[in-house]
Design an enzyme around this catalytic site. Structure first.
Site, mmCIF file in Angstrom:
data_model
loop_
_atom_site.group_PDB
_atom_site.id
_atom_site.type_symbol
_atom_site.label_atom_id
_atom_site.label_comp_id
_atom_site.label_asym_id
_atom_site.label_seq_id
_atom_site.Cartn_x
_atom_site.Cartn_y
_atom_site.Cartn_z
ATOM 1 N N HIS A 248 -9.235 4.724 -2.595
ATOM 2 C CA HIS A 248 -8.597 4.802 -1.277
ATOM 3 C C HIS A 248 -9.513 5.572 -0.329
ATOM 4 O O HIS A 248 -10.507 6.156 -0.753
ATOM 5 C CB HIS A 248 -7.236 5.507 -1.396
ATOM 6 C CG HIS A 248 -6.179 4.629 -1.979
ATOM 7 N ND1 HIS A 248 -5.072 4.227 -1.271
ATOM 8 C CD2 HIS A 248 -6.079 4.034 -3.193
ATOM 9 C CE1 HIS A 248 -4.322 3.449 -2.035
ATOM 10 N NE2 HIS A 248 -4.908 3.319 -3.207
ATOM 11 N N ASP B 68 -8.895 0.886 6.172
ATOM 12 C CA ASP B 68 -7.984 0.769 7.311
ATOM 13 C C ASP B 68 -8.615 1.380 8.561
ATOM 14 O O ASP B 68 -8.735 0.750 9.611
ATOM 15 C CB ASP B 68 -6.654 1.470 6.982
ATOM 16 C CG ASP B 68 -5.603 1.210 8.047
ATOM 17 O OD1 ASP B 68 -5.890 0.493 9.024
ATOM 18 O OD2 ASP B 68 -4.477 1.725 7.911
ATOM 19 N N ASP C 47 0.851 -1.193 0.000
ATOM 20 C CA ASP C 47 0.000 0.000 0.000
ATOM 21 C C ASP C 47 0.893 1.253 0.000
ATOM 22 O O ASP C 47 1.776 1.395 0.852
ATOM 23 C CB ASP C 47 -0.866 -0.051 1.275
ATOM 24 C CG ASP C 47 -1.977 0.983 1.269
ATOM 25 O OD1 ASP C 47 -2.423 1.379 0.188
ATOM 26 O OD2 ASP C 47 -2.412 1.370 2.381
ATOM 27 N N HIS C 48 0.673 2.141 -0.943
ATOM 28 C CA HIS C 48 1.400 3.416 -1.026
ATOM 29 C C HIS C 48 2.925 3.280 -1.018
ATOM 30 O O HIS C 48 3.608 3.926 -0.200
ATOM 31 C CB HIS C 48 0.976 4.359 0.114
ATOM 32 C CG HIS C 48 -0.433 4.825 0.005
ATOM 33 N ND1 HIS C 48 -0.830 5.811 -0.858
ATOM 34 C CD2 HIS C 48 -1.557 4.407 0.639
ATOM 35 C CE1 HIS C 48 -2.139 5.995 -0.756
ATOM 36 N NE2 HIS C 48 -2.609 5.151 0.140
ATOM 37 N N ARG D 277 -9.198 0.045 12.547
ATOM 38 C CA ARG D 277 -8.575 0.682 13.717
ATOM 39 C C ARG D 277 -9.634 1.082 14.736
ATOM 40 O O ARG D 277 -9.462 0.910 15.941
ATOM 41 C CB ARG D 277 -7.812 1.940 13.284
ATOM 42 C CG ARG D 277 -6.652 1.664 12.368
ATOM 43 C CD ARG D 277 -5.991 2.954 11.934
ATOM 44 N NE ARG D 277 -4.907 2.686 10.993
ATOM 45 C CZ ARG D 277 -3.937 3.529 10.706
ATOM 46 N NH1 ARG D 277 -3.895 4.703 11.276
ATOM 47 N NH2 ARG D 277 -3.000 3.210 9.847
HETATM 48 P P1 13P Z 1 -9.191 4.766 5.256
HETATM 49 O O1 13P Z 1 -8.370 5.658 6.096
HETATM 50 O O2 13P Z 1 -10.453 5.421 4.798
HETATM 51 O O3 13P Z 1 -9.486 3.454 5.902
HETATM 52 O O4 13P Z 1 -8.361 4.451 3.906
HETATM 53 C C1 13P Z 1 -7.319 3.508 3.904
HETATM 54 C C2 13P Z 1 -6.520 3.525 2.667
HETATM 55 O O5 13P Z 1 -6.855 4.130 1.670
HETATM 56 C C3 13P Z 1 -5.270 2.748 2.665
HETATM 57 O O6 13P Z 1 -4.538 2.896 1.487
HETATM 58 O O1 G3H Z 2 -2.930 4.767 3.463
HETATM 59 C C1 G3H Z 2 -3.149 4.846 4.640
HETATM 60 C C2 G3H Z 2 -3.281 3.644 5.486
HETATM 61 O O2 G3H Z 2 -4.300 3.868 6.426
HETATM 62 C C3 G3H Z 2 -1.977 3.235 6.133
HETATM 63 O O3 G3H Z 2 -1.594 4.125 7.118
HETATM 64 O O4 G3H Z 2 0.908 4.369 7.012
HETATM 65 O O5 G3H Z 2 -0.362 4.766 9.147
HETATM 66 O O6 G3H Z 2 -0.094 2.463 8.239
HETATM 67 P P1 G3H Z 2 -0.189 3.940 7.925
HETATM 68 ZN ZN ZN Z 3 -4.584 4.811 0.647
#
Ligand code: 13P
Ligand code: G3H
Ligand code: ZN
Length: 314
Positions: free
Chosen positions: A213, A258, A83-84, A262
């Site tokens: 996202h 995500d 992710d990212h 949480r």
């Molecule tokens: P949320 O913060 O809306 O759960 O999005 C998570 C996300 O896009 C992770 O890449």
């Molecule tokens: O893209 C955002 C996700 O919620 C991940 O967040 O880098 O704090 O794990 P994080």
């Molecule tokens: Zn994201």
């Protein structure tokens, strides 16, 4: 079956009008909650790992937890996704580490540089049988500090740029900015998504999977529990579930979640601590959190429309 890519999942999701849930994992309890729900619902699954997750738990622990989930659920297609990823190097590293899907997020670079970096990741990943998600446009939330975005609507993905971007970069899916943002504070007023942007990109790129996202809904149940038991999130607001369902029926094939995980975990931990102040056994507060995640994810799969779709995605 071992880990799979998202190729077949997206093909079926697009064709049959649903989206696959991409859930962020940071520890064992979160992963178990998600995977138990998925196994019950027989849905395809994307487990995604952020930089923060790698820093917190380490790649090897998270990979080992996911390997167990995959081994215990041979009938469920599961993809492990970065992710990212913010550099070409981290994406290549994750390809080498056994991820089946990586995201290169170069959206804060210029259009040309975003294409160049994405294309470099695509060449490497495809040579190793791994698929690539890229991003175009600027979300709010965690990206606000990158560009100083005040008005999210000014940074929505431009449909004509999306077409050129996909053609030139060769990415397998595209994360689009359509009004969502990361975290628990997505809207100050009435929540609104740019469905016209999704529709326009869908017209220009028929059959092509888009990613949304920042798609947590900030469920009332957990927000209320958090606020009731000593937390302070009165203004938290997410994407309404009806909007998520609508997007899932359109070209959005992957929905990232995500924050809702949480908040479910946090709400239950707060509740246990408030009701049983003498409790000090982590299993007694993490366990209820894990159960809450399981129930929440099961519900979420219905919102996405992917309950029962595991077998067609294999
Ligand atoms: P949320 O913060 O809306 O759960 O999005 C998570 C996300 O896009 C992770 O890449
Ligand atoms: O893209 C955002 C996700 O919620 C991940 O967040 O880098 O704090 O794990 P994080
Ligand atoms: Zn994201």
């Amino acid at each position: 079956m071992g880990l799979v890519t998202t190729k077949k999942m997206f093909e079926m999701a697009y064709k049959n009008g649903y989206a696959v849930g991409a859930f962020n994992v940071n520890n064992m309890e979160i992963t178990q909650g998600i995977v138990t729900a998925i196994a019950k619902a027989k849905a395809p699954l994307i487990l995604q790992i952020s930089r923060g997750a790698r820093q917190y738990a380490s790649m090897s622990y998270l990979k080992a937890i996911i390997d167990v989930a995959v081994a215990e659920n041979p009938d469920i297609p599961i993809s492990m996704h970065l992710d990212h990823g913010d550099t070409v190097e981290i994406c290549k590293q994750c390809v080498d580490d056994g991820f089946t899907s990586v995201m290169i997020d170069a959206s804060h670079h210029s259009f040309e540089e975003n294409i160049r970096m994405t294309h470099e990741v695509v060449e490497y990943a495809h040579a190793h049988g791994v698929v690539v998600e890229a991003e175009l446009g600027q979300l709010g939330g965690i990206e606000e500090d990158v560009v100083g975005v005040e008005d999210v609507s000014a940074h929505l993905t431009d449909p004509s740029q999306a077409e050129e971007f996909v053609e030139k970069s060769g990415c397998d899916s595209l994360a689009v900015a359509v009004g969502t943002s990361h975290g628990a504070y997505k809207f100050k007023t009435e929540p609104k998504l740019a469905f016209d942007v999704i529709e326009e990109i869908g017209k220009r790129l028929p059959g092509y999977p888009l990613v949304m996202h920042g798609s947590s809904s900030v469920l009332k149940e957990f927000k209320d529990l958090i606020n009731q038991y000593g937390g302070n999130m009165p203004d938290a607001m997410g994407v309404p579930e009806a909007a998520i369902s609508k997007a899932a029926k359109m070209a959005i094939c992957k929905v990232n979640i995500d924050t809702d995980l949480r908040m479910a975990l946090t709400a239950k931990i707060r509740q246990v601590f408030a009701e049983k102040p003498a409790e000090f056994d982590p299993r007694k507060y993490l366990g209820p959190g894990r159960d809450a995640i399981e129930k929440m994810v099961e519900h979420k799969l219905n919102v996405l429309g992917c309950t029962g779709k595991a077998s067609e995605c294999k």
